[in-house]
Design a protein around this motif. Structure first.
Motif, PDB file in Angstrom:
ATOM      1  N   UNK A   8     -21.854 -43.490   0.188  1.00  0.00           N
ATOM      2  CA  UNK A   8     -21.137 -42.518   1.005  1.00  0.00           C
ATOM      3  C   UNK A   8     -19.647 -42.495   0.804  1.00  0.00           C
ATOM      4  N   UNK A   9     -19.121 -43.335  -0.072  1.00  0.00           N
ATOM      5  CA  UNK A   9     -17.688 -43.304  -0.329  1.00  0.00           C
ATOM      6  C   UNK A   9     -17.302 -42.049  -1.086  1.00  0.00           C
ATOM      7  N   UNK A  10     -16.017 -41.855  -1.234  1.00  0.00           N
ATOM      8  CA  UNK A  10     -15.532 -40.681  -1.945  1.00  0.00           C
ATOM      9  C   UNK A  10     -14.203 -40.245  -1.389  1.00  0.00           C
ATOM     10  N   UNK A  11     -13.680 -39.185  -1.961  1.00  0.00           N
ATOM     11  CA  UNK A  11     -12.356 -38.714  -1.561  1.00  0.00           C
ATOM     12  C   UNK A  11     -12.388 -38.139  -0.155  1.00  0.00           C
ATOM     13  N   UNK A  12     -11.511 -38.659   0.673  1.00  0.00           N
ATOM     14  CA  UNK A  12     -11.364 -38.134   2.013  1.00  0.00           C
ATOM     15  C   UNK A  12     -10.038 -37.404   2.144  1.00  0.00           C
ATOM     16  N   UNK A  13      -9.954 -36.554   3.111  1.00  0.00           N
ATOM     17  CA  UNK A  13      -8.708 -35.835   3.380  1.00  0.00           C
ATOM     18  C   UNK A  13      -8.182 -36.220   4.747  1.00  0.00           C
ATOM     19  N   UNK A  14      -6.884 -36.266   4.861  1.00  0.00           N
ATOM     20  CA  UNK A  14      -6.279 -36.596   6.141  1.00  0.00           C
ATOM     21  C   UNK A  14      -6.799 -35.642   7.212  1.00  0.00           C
ATOM     22  N   UNK A  39      -4.953 -51.293  -0.949  1.00  0.00           N
ATOM     23  CA  UNK A  39      -4.034 -51.723  -2.016  1.00  0.00           C
ATOM     24  C   UNK A  39      -2.888 -52.559  -1.466  1.00  0.00           C
ATOM     25  N   UNK A  40      -2.594 -53.642  -2.113  1.00  0.00           N
ATOM     26  CA  UNK A  40      -1.512 -54.579  -1.798  1.00  0.00           C
ATOM     27  C   UNK A  40      -1.547 -55.070  -0.354  1.00  0.00           C
ATOM     28  N   UNK A  41      -2.726 -55.087   0.239  1.00  0.00           N
ATOM     29  CA  UNK A  41      -2.885 -55.623   1.587  1.00  0.00           C
ATOM     30  C   UNK A  41      -4.025 -56.625   1.598  1.00  0.00           C
ATOM     31  N   UNK A  42      -4.022 -57.455   2.611  1.00  0.00           N
ATOM     32  CA  UNK A  42      -5.123 -58.402   2.767  1.00  0.00           C
ATOM     33  C   UNK A  42      -6.367 -57.679   3.259  1.00  0.00           C
ATOM     34  N   UNK A  43      -7.493 -58.222   2.868  1.00  0.00           N
ATOM     35  CA  UNK A  43      -8.752 -57.671   3.358  1.00  0.00           C
ATOM     36  C   UNK A  43      -8.816 -57.862   4.865  1.00  0.00           C
ATOM     37  N   UNK A  88      -5.889 -45.268   5.498  1.00  0.00           N
ATOM     38  CA  UNK A  88      -7.273 -45.730   5.501  1.00  0.00           C
ATOM     39  C   UNK A  88      -7.799 -45.927   4.086  1.00  0.00           C
ATOM     40  N   UNK A  89      -7.011 -45.540   3.110  1.00  0.00           N
ATOM     41  CA  UNK A  89      -7.411 -45.706   1.717  1.00  0.00           C
ATOM     42  C   UNK A  89      -7.738 -47.165   1.419  1.00  0.00           C
ATOM     43  N   UNK A  90      -8.861 -47.369   0.730  1.00  0.00           N
ATOM     44  CA  UNK A  90      -9.227 -48.731   0.375  1.00  0.00           C
ATOM     45  C   UNK A  90     -10.665 -48.803  -0.110  1.00  0.00           C
ATOM     46  N   UNK A  91     -11.085 -50.016  -0.357  1.00  0.00           N
ATOM     47  CA  UNK A  91     -12.485 -50.289  -0.715  1.00  0.00           C
ATOM     48  C   UNK A  91     -13.156 -50.874   0.519  1.00  0.00           C
ATOM     49  N   UNK A  92     -14.198 -50.217   0.938  1.00  0.00           N
ATOM     50  CA  UNK A  92     -14.913 -50.621   2.154  1.00  0.00           C
ATOM     51  C   UNK A  92     -16.181 -51.379   1.755  1.00  0.00           C
ATOM     52  N   UNK A  93     -16.335 -52.555   2.343  1.00  0.00           N
ATOM     53  CA  UNK A  93     -17.475 -53.405   2.016  1.00  0.00           C
ATOM     54  C   UNK A  93     -18.223 -53.783   3.282  1.00  0.00           C
ATOM     55  N   UNK A  94     -19.536 -53.753   3.197  1.00  0.00           N
ATOM     56  CA  UNK A  94     -20.290 -54.336   4.283  1.00  0.00           C
ATOM     57  C   UNK A  94     -20.484 -55.811   3.967  1.00  0.00           C
ATOM     58  N   UNK A  95     -20.693 -56.580   4.992  1.00  0.00           N
ATOM     59  CA  UNK A  95     -20.580 -58.039   4.894  1.00  0.00           C
ATOM     60  C   UNK A  95     -21.495 -58.665   5.925  1.00  0.00           C
ATOM     61  N   UNK A 109     -15.419 -47.030  -2.658  1.00  0.00           N
ATOM     62  CA  UNK A 109     -14.036 -46.560  -2.753  1.00  0.00           C
ATOM     63  C   UNK A 109     -13.816 -45.382  -1.819  1.00  0.00           C
ATOM     64  N   UNK A 110     -12.761 -45.449  -1.034  1.00  0.00           N
ATOM     65  CA  UNK A 110     -12.411 -44.344  -0.136  1.00  0.00           C
ATOM     66  C   UNK A 110     -10.921 -44.065  -0.279  1.00  0.00           C
ATOM     67  N   UNK A 111     -10.563 -43.183  -1.197  1.00  0.00           N
ATOM     68  CA  UNK A 111      -9.173 -42.728  -1.244  1.00  0.00           C
ATOM     69  C   UNK A 111      -8.994 -41.579  -0.253  1.00  0.00           C
ATOM     70  N   UNK A 112      -7.911 -41.594   0.476  1.00  0.00           N
ATOM     71  CA  UNK A 112      -7.642 -40.529   1.445  1.00  0.00           C
ATOM     72  C   UNK A 112      -6.350 -39.832   1.057  1.00  0.00           C
ATOM     73  N   UNK A 113      -6.449 -38.536   0.824  1.00  0.00           N
ATOM     74  CA  UNK A 113      -5.272 -37.766   0.438  1.00  0.00           C
ATOM     75  C   UNK A 113      -4.598 -37.173   1.671  1.00  0.00           C
ATOM     76  N   UNK A 114      -3.310 -37.009   1.557  1.00  0.00           N
ATOM     77  CA  UNK A 114      -2.546 -36.465   2.696  1.00  0.00           C
ATOM     78  C   UNK A 114      -2.541 -34.949   2.672  1.00  0.00           C
TER      79      UNK A 114
END
Length: 114
Positions: A8-14, A39-43, A88-95, A109-114
């Motif tokens: 279900x990941x994919x490009x999201x829009x603001x 990106x450049x943040x802790x999980x 909210x852009x990032x890689x979402x993992x279930x755990x 992968x969930x990139x969110x465009x503005x």
């Protein structure tokens, strides 16, 4: 074999919405939660079920916008993401953690465009 598989990941829009799914094999879906690696943040833990009483908990950054749910008949967990923001852009993992074993999905992968 224990396995978690996101979809279900994919490009999201603001301002838009996306819904992620996590199919669990060999793992009780009641133990599954959602993490995000930006990106450049802790999980960070994004959403989880409380271990007692059936409640849920969320990271402050997504509270009021994201909803975690599950369908035990399908052994699937979901993350409904509403009012998406570029941060909210990032890689979402279930755990899942079961006793001393820890399991991760491959990530969506969930990139969110503005």
């Amino acid at each position: 074999q224990e396995r978690l598989v996101e979809s279900g990941g994919g490009l999201g829009q603001a301002g838009g919405s996306l819904k992620l799914s996590c199919l669990a094999s060999g793992i009780n879906i009641r133990t599954v939660d959602w993490y995000r690696q930006a990106p450049v943040k802790q999980r960070e833990l994004v959403a989880a079920f409380s271990p007692y009483g059936g409640g849920t908990r969320y990271a402050d950054s997504v509270k009021g916008r994201f909803i975690i749910s599950r369908d035990v008949t399908k052994n699937t967990a979901y993350l409904q993401m509403n009012n998406l923001k570029p941060e909210d852009t990032g890689v979402y993992c279930c755990h899942s953690v079961i006793f001393t074993a820890e399991y991760w999905g491959q990530g969506a992968q969930v990139p969110v465009s503005s």
